[in-house]
Design a protein around this motif. Structure first.
Motif, PDB file in Angstrom:
ATOM      1  N   LYS A 148      -6.838 -10.937  -3.180  1.00  0.00           N
ATOM      2  CA  LYS A 148      -7.486 -10.144  -2.161  1.00  0.00           C
ATOM      3  C   LYS A 148      -6.892  -8.725  -2.150  1.00  0.00           C
ATOM      4  CE  LYS A 148      -7.673 -14.211   1.135  1.00  0.00           C
ATOM      5  NZ  LYS A 148      -6.778 -14.421   2.105  1.00  0.00           N
ATOM      6  N   LEU A 149      -5.746  -8.334  -2.754  1.00  0.00           N
ATOM      7  CA  LEU A 149      -5.543  -7.195  -3.004  1.00  0.00           C
ATOM      8  C   LEU A 149      -6.438  -6.285  -3.771  1.00  0.00           C
ATOM      9  CD1 LEU A 149      -1.473  -8.139  -3.960  1.00  0.00           C
ATOM     10  CD2 LEU A 149      -2.440  -7.423  -1.548  1.00  0.00           C
ATOM     11  N   ASP A 150      -6.339  -4.938  -3.196  1.00  0.00           N
ATOM     12  CA  ASP A 150      -6.919  -3.800  -3.987  1.00  0.00           C
ATOM     13  C   ASP A 150      -6.621  -3.915  -5.470  1.00  0.00           C
ATOM     14  OD1 ASP A 150      -8.098  -3.075  -1.781  1.00  0.00           O
ATOM     15  OD2 ASP A 150      -6.901  -1.051  -1.450  1.00  0.00           O
ATOM     16  N   LYS A 151      -7.604  -3.685  -6.150  1.00  0.00           N
ATOM     17  CA  LYS A 151      -7.466  -3.397  -7.805  1.00  0.00           C
ATOM     18  C   LYS A 151      -6.235  -2.476  -8.263  1.00  0.00           C
ATOM     19  CE  LYS A 151      -9.974  -2.909 -12.203  1.00  0.00           C
ATOM     20  NZ  LYS A 151      -8.637  -2.400 -12.862  1.00  0.00           N
ATOM     21  N   SER A 152      -6.299  -1.483  -7.522  1.00  0.00           N
ATOM     22  CA  SER A 152      -5.233  -0.347  -7.785  1.00  0.00           C
ATOM     23  C   SER A 152      -3.707  -0.764  -7.501  1.00  0.00           C
ATOM     24  CB  SER A 152      -5.451   0.786  -6.956  1.00  0.00           C
ATOM     25  OG  SER A 152      -5.091   0.544  -5.583  1.00  0.00           O
TER      26      SER A 152
ATOM     27  N   ARG B 152      -3.243  -4.434  -7.583  1.00  0.00           N
ATOM     28  CA  ARG B 152      -3.003  -5.416  -8.506  1.00  0.00           C
ATOM     29  C   ARG B 152      -2.652  -5.056  -9.934  1.00  0.00           C
ATOM     30  NH1 ARG B 152      -8.481  -7.688  -8.965  1.00  0.00           N
ATOM     31  NH2 ARG B 152      -9.036  -6.690  -7.590  1.00  0.00           N
TER      32      ARG B 152
ATOM     33  N   GLU C 129       0.749  -1.267   0.049  1.00  0.00           N
ATOM     34  CA  GLU C 129      -0.141   0.062  -0.010  1.00  0.00           C
ATOM     35  C   GLU C 129       0.769   1.243  -0.039  1.00  0.00           C
ATOM     36  OE1 GLU C 129      -4.074  -1.779   2.123  1.00  0.00           O
ATOM     37  OE2 GLU C 129      -2.574  -0.972   3.466  1.00  0.00           O
TER      38      GLU C 129
ATOM     39  N   ASN D 192       2.376   1.549  -3.515  1.00  0.00           N
ATOM     40  CA  ASN D 192       1.228   1.868  -4.519  1.00  0.00           C
ATOM     41  C   ASN D 192       1.023   3.430  -4.234  1.00  0.00           C
ATOM     42  OD1 ASN D 192      -0.598   1.239  -6.458  1.00  0.00           O
ATOM     43  ND2 ASN D 192      -2.227   1.538  -4.867  1.00  0.00           N
TER      44      ASN D 192
END
Length: 312
Positions: free
Chosen positions: A164-168, A170, A123, A126
């Motif tokens: 399970k990770l946020d799309k942003s 991924r 996170e 990103n």
DNA sequence: CCGCGTCAAGTTCAT
DNA sequence: ATGAACTTGACGCGG
């Protein structure tokens, strides 16, 4: 092809990164370091643009203890102007930046707490690229992680946790073969499940070859297929074994003879190549100058002087 | 002020 | 079971 380097710029004033140890990580100290490091990052970006280096990995250490509870600073708000300024330079200079979370970022761990920390770390990285205003072709590169005595199961854990990770996250995540655990063949299998693009690392591949025997060229072509529309150009990592050092450690400089041999064999030259080498920008310049056209001669001469001074 | 030991985190391998 | 390597050079303390 853009050829780039990782994290640090050698021999350029104002590009040194600062840090501190945990017990000195007070808010005041952290803020001092963050400001200094963002300015250093800006100096590195300026240098890269000036010298036609259009691929660069941003150090994870710009924000110290970024995913650690000791750091409660809302850096993405407090330093927003600086981020915007640097981001604008990166975009205008057409530099493609990436980040590479460290060896501690293990999302397939059997320990839930480790996975949790790994996600926090992702996170952070990103968010850093987002605040700079970078699109999803600016990637986060990650290794698969541990084996835990059962590789099949560990690979499934990776796939499940990836989902399970946020799309942003991924959308930015890219996976890479490593020198000990996961071969390019296994990483490609994981890519099939996750859809994550694959970075081919030549030295890791040499040190940790897959069971299936096929040419480097064929592996490169298989990796190429994992790069989708919004992912940007295929990326690879290139390094050479340091003579006399432990297996997998990086050489001080890129020797042109093996580099050109590798380069000439590349099935597609329209890719981005990240060097992992001790002399950083110096080797990037050397390799860019020998492969690229249109680099001004004065830039070449200046950098060659710098190179001789520091390395030869 | 100089030099040398230390440093958030995880995993694997060697001892 | 414990420690080093991985990889890294700036920090930070002691002399």
């Amino acid at each position: 092809m853009s050829i780039g380097y990782a994290c640090l710029t050698i021999g350029v004033p104002g590009t040194n990164l600062s840090r501190c140890i945990l017990r000195n990580a007070t808010e005041i100290n952290l803020r001092k370091i963050i400001t200094a490091n963002l300015l250093a990052l800006e100096a590195m970006i300026d240098y890269n643009i000036e010298n036609h280096i259009r691929l660069f990995r941003i150090s994870s250490d710009i924000i110290p203890f970024a995913s650690h509870p000791v750091n409660n600073i809302l850096w993405w708000e407090d330093y927003k102007d600086l981020f915007l300024r640097i981001g604008k330079k990166i975009r205008n200079g057409r530099v493609r930046v990436s980040m590479h979370p460290g060896q501690y970022t293990v999302i397939n761990s059997s320990d839930e707490k480790v996975v949790c920390n790994a996600i926090r770390e992702l996170e952070y990285h990103n968010r850093f690229l987002e605040v700079l205003g970078m699109d999803p072709s600016c990637k986060l590169i990650l290794h698969i992680g541990g084996v835990y005595g059962n590789k099949q199961k560990a690979m499934e854990t990776f796939v499940n946790n990836y989902a399970k990770l946020d799309k942003s996250i991924r959308d930015r995540l890219v996976i890479e073969n490593d020198d000990k655990n996961y071969t390019i063949e296994e990483v490609l299998a994981i890519s099939k499940e996750t859809g994550a693009p694959v970075v081919f690392d030549n030295l890791h591949h040499e040190v940790n070859p897959p069971e299936k025997i096929q040419t480097e060229t064929m592996w490169l072509q298989e990796c190429a297929k994992t790069w989708g529309e919004g992912d940007g150009k295929q990326k690879i990592h290139y390094s050479l074994q340091k003579e006399g050092a432990s297996v997998g450690s990086h050489s001080n400089t890129i020797y042109l003879s093996p580099f050109l041999k590798f380069y000439n064999k590349l099935p597609n030259k329209n890719i981005d190549l990240m060097l992992e080498v001790k002399d950083k920008n110096l080797s990037a310049l050397k390799c860019n100058n020998i492969t690229a056209k249109g680099v001004p001669i004065e830039s070449l001469n200046r950098e060659w002087d710098r190179y001789k001074l520091l390395v030869l």
